[in-house]
Design an enzyme around this catalytic site. Sequence first.
Site, PDB file in Angstrom:
ATOM      1  N   ARG A  81       0.842  -1.206   0.000  1.00  0.00           N
ATOM      2  CA  ARG A  81       0.000   0.000   0.000  1.00  0.00           C
ATOM      3  C   ARG A  81       0.877   1.255   0.000  1.00  0.00           C
ATOM      4  NH1 ARG A  81      -4.498   0.400   4.476  1.00  0.00           N
ATOM      5  NH2 ARG A  81      -2.718   0.827   5.813  1.00  0.00           N
ATOM      6  N   LYS A 183      -2.519   6.594   1.265  1.00  0.00           N
ATOM      7  CA  LYS A 183      -2.400   6.984   2.685  1.00  0.00           C
ATOM      8  C   LYS A 183      -1.455   8.178   2.776  1.00  0.00           C
ATOM      9  CE  LYS A 183      -2.396   4.582   7.110  1.00  0.00           C
ATOM     10  NZ  LYS A 183      -3.654   5.147   7.598  1.00  0.00           N
ATOM     11  N   GLU A 219     -16.195   6.394   4.752  1.00  0.00           N
ATOM     12  CA  GLU A 219     -15.310   5.952   5.838  1.00  0.00           C
ATOM     13  C   GLU A 219     -15.794   6.459   7.191  1.00  0.00           C
ATOM     14  OE1 GLU A 219     -11.423   5.002   5.121  1.00  0.00           O
ATOM     15  OE2 GLU A 219     -11.183   6.368   3.435  1.00  0.00           O
TER      16      GLU A 219
END
Length: 338
Positions: A81, A183, A219
């Site tokens: 990721r 992220k 989210e």
Amino acid sequence: MSKNFNWEQLGFDYIKTDLRYVSVWKDGKWDEGKLVEDNYLKVSEASTGLHYGQQCFEGLKAYRNKEGNIQLFRPDENAKRMQRSCQQILMPEVPTEKFIDACVQVVKANEEYVPPYGTGATLYLRPFMFGTGHTVGVKPAPEYIFCVFCLPVGAYFKGGMTPVNFVTTKYDRAAPYGTGAAKVGGNYAASLFAHKEAVEAGYADCIYLDAATHTKIEEVGAANFFGITKDNVFVTPKSPSILPGITKKSLLYLAEHYLNLKTEERDVMIDGLDEFKETGACGTAAVITPIGAISHNGKKHVFHSETEVGPITKELYDTLVGIQLGDLVGPEGWVYNI
Ligand code: PLP
Ligand code: COI
């Protein structure tokens, strides 16, 4: 052996541990990397990481099992990721082997901070990377720093496995073709105001809806959303602007293969909450936090209970945490022994 700490009382606050890993990318390559005592970094005032948000981070945990040994949970997924985050904002990638080696070095060097088995606390690892060197134009940096530090943590949301309540926000953290799936720090800067409003109104955090229509759940603060429908389907939102959580990915697998539930990744309508008997937030920091109720447009929707975790959420928690702590055998490759 673990240090003497009040492990059960830990929240999610910075604690300086002994050593952290630092590696520098310069002239097209990474250096060896080393462990250092100093928890301050000295960088150019013209670092892109300070001005233009050329930065990304990860979060994963080290767990002490019953035998006292230490294990990581799917660190290769965090490495991958982080590589995707780097691609999106034009930073050099940290190879998976280097990423895992850095995490292992940091855990070993701070072994006494890995909480004992059975305390509910774990060692949180924070790998991060940002552009340094002298750059004042908006362009990728000439140099980068990759670091990993660690700290023991307890529950991220105060309730732990007691349900907490959330409220939807009118603000967006990420756009459909933006950086929501990476992220990167900018997404979190964009979330601070909404978070503050929700907490001041008495909620644990806010729920983000899709930026384009504000009709679908994206989210739950810094965690992913899941729900269990009244006919026992595990559902989690699908969207290009949510962070592809490793906990969520793991729960999709566990729900199907360990709990024999049907699973779906699809739109979750904020006006359709009636379909769920249980809902929760999931993530590395959040683990699984049951959602008691969601408030939206002044209306409060209560799920299983505001005070007690629902049975399926509890079973998912026991299975996930059982694997993370080494009490249950997980799927091949999920546990990385240190
Ligand atoms: N969504 C956001 C915005 C997050 O910050 C996190 C935490 O990492 C997650 C979801 C959950 O991801 P993971 O399960 O990989 O920790
Ligand atoms: C995590 O769960 O690792 C997160 O990144 C959440 C938050 C502390 C930013």
